[in-house]
Design an enzyme around this catalytic site. Sequence first.
Site, PDB file in Angstrom:
ATOM      1  N   ASN A 176       0.769  -1.288   0.108  1.00 33.33           N
ATOM      2  CA  ASN A 176      -0.068  -0.091  -0.113  1.00 33.33           C
ATOM      3  C   ASN A 176       1.135   1.131   0.035  1.00 33.33           C
ATOM      4  O   ASN A 176       1.246   1.649   0.904  1.00 33.33           O
ATOM      5  CB  ASN A 176      -0.900  -0.103   1.245  1.00 33.33           C
ATOM      6  CG  ASN A 176      -1.835  -1.121   0.971  1.00 33.33           C
ATOM      7  OD1 ASN A 176      -2.958  -1.191   0.317  1.00 33.33           O
ATOM      8  ND2 ASN A 176      -1.729  -2.118   1.902  1.00 33.33           N
ATOM      9  N   GLU A 177       1.069   1.844  -1.231  1.00 37.74           N
ATOM     10  CA  GLU A 177       2.001   2.774  -1.422  1.00 37.74           C
ATOM     11  C   GLU A 177       1.452   4.220  -1.034  1.00 37.74           C
ATOM     12  O   GLU A 177       0.138   4.287  -0.636  1.00 37.74           O
ATOM     13  CB  GLU A 177       2.548   2.944  -2.835  1.00 37.74           C
ATOM     14  CG  GLU A 177       3.135   1.607  -3.331  1.00 37.74           C
ATOM     15  CD  GLU A 177       4.754   1.529  -2.735  1.00 37.74           C
ATOM     16  OE1 GLU A 177       4.966   2.453  -1.599  1.00 37.74           O
ATOM     17  OE2 GLU A 177       5.541   1.068  -3.287  1.00 37.74           O
ATOM     18  N   PRO A 178       2.195   5.042  -0.759  1.00 34.46           N
ATOM     19  CA  PRO A 178       1.689   6.577  -0.496  1.00 34.46           C
ATOM     20  C   PRO A 178       0.419   6.980  -1.296  1.00 34.46           C
ATOM     21  O   PRO A 178       0.425   6.517  -2.528  1.00 34.46           O
ATOM     22  CB  PRO A 178       2.838   7.359  -0.647  1.00 34.46           C
ATOM     23  CG  PRO A 178       3.863   6.605  -0.248  1.00 34.46           C
ATOM     24  CD  PRO A 178       3.857   5.283  -0.800  1.00 34.46           C
TER      25      PRO A 178
ATOM     26  N   THR B 153      10.367   2.199  -3.724  1.00 33.13           N
ATOM     27  CA  THR B 153      10.284   0.638  -3.391  1.00 33.13           C
ATOM     28  C   THR B 153      11.030  -0.050  -4.375  1.00 33.13           C
ATOM     29  O   THR B 153      11.566  -0.891  -4.231  1.00 33.13           O
ATOM     30  CB  THR B 153       8.619   0.637  -3.316  1.00 33.13           C
ATOM     31  OG1 THR B 153       8.226   1.201  -2.459  1.00 33.13           O
ATOM     32  CG2 THR B 153       8.411  -0.986  -3.380  1.00 33.13           C
TER      33      THR B 153
END
Length: 641
Positions: free
Chosen positions: A170-172, A189
């Site tokens: 769950n990236e920014p 990442t």
Amino acid sequence: MKMIQEIEYKQVGTFEDTKYERIHNEIFSDSSIASRLVANEIASLIKQKDEEGKPCVLGLATGSSPIKVYEELVNLHRSGELSFRNVVTFNLDEYYPMDCDHQQSYYHFMHQHLFDHVDINPENVNIPKGDIPLSDMDQYCIDYEMKIKRYGGLDFQLLGIGRTGHIGFNEPGSHPNSGTRMITLDHVTRSDASSDFNGLENVPKKAVTMGINTIMKSKRVILLAWGHKKATVVKETIEGEIIPSIPASFLQEHKNTTIILDSEAASELTRIKTPWLVDQCIWTEALKFKAVTWLSQEVKKPVLKLTDKDYNEHGMSGLLALEGSSYNLNITIFNKLQHTITGWPGGKPQADDTNRPERAEPSKKRVLIFSPHPDDDVISMGGTFLRLIDQGHDVHIAYQTSGNIAVTDEEALKFAEVAQSFNPDNRDTVYQRIIESLRSKKTSDIDVLEARKIKGLIRRMESLGATRYFGLEDSKVHFLDLPFYETGKVKKNPLGAEDITIVQSIIESVKPHQIYAAGDLADPHGTHKVCLDAIFAAIDRVKDESFMDDCWVWLYRGAWQEWDVSEIEMAVPLSPDEVNKKTNAILFHQSQKDRVMFQGEDAREFWLRAQERNRNTALLYDELGLADYEAIEAFKRYKFK
Ligand code: F6R
């Protein structure tokens, strides 16, 4: 459920100490101890569920953080203490696209580290699939989510944290209500994963991940973070606002989350970095030094110009009361800083050494410098290395690993082709075999032994170029080629007894008065940490031999990081000319120039980084009110007795 605090452990701070923190966290001096405790908590839960006749539903993570937890779980299983018969697992994520049998798939990771070694029913293992057609993905994600729900939700979720603040992938920007879905990976990442994939271009751009909401519904969450690289994001997660740009901050709203940290990952937390801002402190000498050097940087004044008002306004009135006045305290700290500086890293002969970092005697010391890779010596302590030789010490250098995987195929091909051109008609040569193997190599292939050999030799000759330039005889240069490194892959073997014995023999044969080692203490997987562990283990074996009574160990930092000024115990200033010589020595490492394979996110070449780092340390000393040097190399002493 058994909380982690109930078990005995070596803990260096507690949650109750602080007013800044919004998530329960525990700090450990060592990630191995912490991992064992987390494994114990998981094991207790599995057993408790088993006694209740229920399945235990575990959410699992991959990456470097949970590896030791899995190792411990496997140990518990092997010793007959733990069965996984009632365990159902759901992994957080998988790269997309990704085949199960790919070396870098999370499917492969989980089997390698856990599932292949325990008695889990393979049907109870759920890992998001990275190889299903895009058109089926939405339904697949809904099904994954529903399957977790059918089991009654996750009993326990293990997490790591990315430097972007991601949990799972769950990236920014991830929404708190998100469920399992496809996501585009953040550049940071991907770049963190690039060495595992042999280059950024091979890292998948997408992934399938459980959502924030999937994780938040878990009954218990433990997030692990090790190493200084995670320190900033850990602080933002624990002390910052809940914001989508740091997805892990959503955990502030989860009522049964514990963040488990080692001391490096915790180092930016207010209660660790600046404890005087949080509460009354026990003022040890080390803490005073840390606080005053911090204050000087914070208010941008040299140490000798700090006033009572500066101390009082920055939570240090207690310290002031203890010391009487800022005047006395400033002088004490200034002197302490000044005493770290020496142009004589091997000790100044016939000088009073009461306030010097090194002993005057013996005036000619035997010095053993350990360099994890073939260029860390010159990058990190090239100026000091040169001074030690110029000041007449008997300097030995031991390169711990061959560094062969950091040489590109093109570079190796160049050397093999040059060698082969001397006798082009004879095709039954080692060079021809290297040429053919490299030309037909696919990205995921491991180099054949001979190709690895030539790559190691290239680095060897580069090191010799640099040490000869410094005027060191070849007989003082030792190539240890530690076996743990020789996998041909980014992933290395664990440190073995043979590695330690090799390091031990070089220490025993040199009988050094000084050992220099790369002290990257917290990088859990890096080669530097393994090399340091080998040295510590070898020292432990020989520490009772008489020559070790006269041996001091100095730690330098690797290419990416410097000691905090309050940790520096020896600061060696370099003249402009020495900086040039150091730079030239680094430039002998041609295979590490221009296009470095494992550079990290800093795209600059090593010589530039080294120059900047040493310049910055000098600037810092200048700003603290000491002399203005061109550059400084910094060391911290490691006391083994
Ligand atoms: C892994 C995952 C990621 C990692 C994170 C930290 O399943 O979902 O969130 O936990 O990227 O990775 P390491 O532990 O390698 O630093």
